[in-house]
Design a protein around this motif. Structure first.
Motif, short mmCIF file in Angstrom:
data_model
loop_
_atom_site.label_atom_id
_atom_site.label_comp_id
_atom_site.label_asym_id
_atom_site.label_seq_id
_atom_site.Cartn_x
_atom_site.Cartn_y
_atom_site.Cartn_z
N LEU A 62 15.56 -22.91 25.77
CA LEU A 62 16.00 -22.01 26.78
C LEU A 62 15.23 -21.88 27.77
O LEU A 62 15.64 -21.98 29.05
N ALA A 63 13.85 -22.06 27.52
CA ALA A 63 12.82 -22.04 28.64
C ALA A 63 12.87 -23.27 29.53
O ALA A 63 12.89 -23.18 30.82
N ASP A 64 13.07 -24.34 28.92
CA ASP A 64 13.40 -25.63 29.79
C ASP A 64 14.69 -25.47 30.58
O ASP A 64 14.57 -25.96 31.72
N LEU A 65 15.86 -25.14 29.80
CA LEU A 65 16.92 -25.12 30.57
C LEU A 65 16.96 -23.99 31.74
O LEU A 65 17.69 -24.26 32.90
N LEU A 66 16.30 -22.81 31.70
CA LEU A 66 16.46 -21.78 32.51
C LEU A 66 15.13 -21.74 33.30
O LEU A 66 14.71 -20.69 34.06
N GLY A 67 14.36 -22.85 33.45
CA GLY A 67 13.18 -22.98 34.10
C GLY A 67 12.83 -22.60 35.47
O GLY A 67 12.26 -22.13 35.93
N GLY A 68 14.11 -22.86 36.12
CA GLY A 68 14.14 -22.47 37.75
C GLY A 68 14.52 -20.95 37.94
O GLY A 68 14.60 -20.84 39.01
N VAL A 105 12.73 -22.23 13.88
CA VAL A 105 14.14 -22.61 14.75
C VAL A 105 14.10 -21.56 16.07
O VAL A 105 14.50 -21.93 17.12
N ARG A 106 13.81 -20.43 15.85
CA ARG A 106 13.59 -19.33 16.94
C ARG A 106 12.62 -19.95 18.02
O ARG A 106 13.20 -19.96 19.28
N THR A 107 11.61 -20.42 17.68
CA THR A 107 10.48 -20.97 18.63
C THR A 107 11.53 -22.18 19.46
O THR A 107 11.08 -22.38 20.65
N ALA A 108 11.85 -23.24 18.62
CA ALA A 108 12.53 -24.14 19.19
C ALA A 108 13.57 -23.68 20.22
O ALA A 108 13.86 -24.30 21.33
N ARG A 109 14.33 -22.81 19.84
CA ARG A 109 15.54 -22.47 20.58
C ARG A 109 14.81 -21.48 21.78
O ARG A 109 15.51 -21.96 22.87
N ALA A 110 13.80 -20.99 21.79
CA ALA A 110 13.15 -20.35 22.88
C ALA A 110 12.69 -21.22 23.83
O ALA A 110 12.94 -21.38 25.10
N GLU A 111 12.05 -22.34 23.31
CA GLU A 111 11.48 -23.41 24.14
C GLU A 111 12.75 -24.11 24.95
O GLU A 111 12.51 -24.61 26.11
#
Length: 180
Positions: A118-124, A110-116
């Motif tokens: 967030l990475a997608d959401l805040l990619g820019g 779940v932590r990995t999915a949450r981090a991924e």
């Protein structure tokens, strides 16, 4: 900052906090990240992973819960085989809660999915912006912990993975558990 400037800034913070909470709720409803573990289960396992086995009172204090609520959450996780409850060696009346290997694997997934996510959401965002957001969340969550989790500070070190000195070291502090 002037009184008027402070009031204006607090008005922006109040509004953006309301929007943030709504966005968290929308994120929860529109993703499957919490299908494997709900937020309470995830945070309980994440806390145990970071601080190690705890008795129910210390765990409850660190999560900002009353012991009966924490006990119900622990019982549900025990039934799923995600935590184990054992009598404390020094006081058989106390239970020590320990995450199982299966519980840690599910929490980590779940932590990995949450981090991924967030990475997608805040990619820019720049690395500096990400660090600033993490520092500001740490500082905010530290203020909440100091105000509302005073017992958790005394009994369990702080509470919900928040650094009690977040104001002093917000620039260098890692994001607290509940901000990830």
């Amino acid at each position: 900052m002037s009184v008027d400037g402070s009031l204006e800034a607090l008005d922006v913070i109040e509004r953006q906090t309301a929007v943030l909470v709504r966005n968290f709720e929308m994120f929860y409803r529109r993703t499957d990240i919490h299908d494997d573990l709900d937020r309470a289960e995830y945070l309980l396992l994440r806390t145990l992973s970071e601080v190690g086995p705890q008795d129910i009172n210390t765990l409850a204090a660190s999560l900002g819960l009353d012991p009966s609520t924490a006990g119900r959450q622990v019982s549900a996780l025990c039934r799923q085989g995600l935590v184990e409850r054992a009598a404390a060696a020094t006081d058989r009346r106390r239970s020590i809660i320990t995450p199982t290997a299966a519980g840690l694997r599910r929490m980590d997934a779940v932590r990995t999915a949450r981090a991924e996510s967030l990475a997608d959401l805040l990619g820019g965002w720049t690395e500096e912006e990400l660090h600033t957001l993490g520092a500001m969340f740490a500082k905010y969550n530290g203020a909440v912990a100091r105000k509302f989790l005073a017992d958790a500070h005394a009994d369990a070190g702080v509470g919900v993975g928040v650094d009690a000195n977040a104001d002093a070291n917000a620039e260098s502090a890692p994001a607290p558990v509940n901000a990830r």
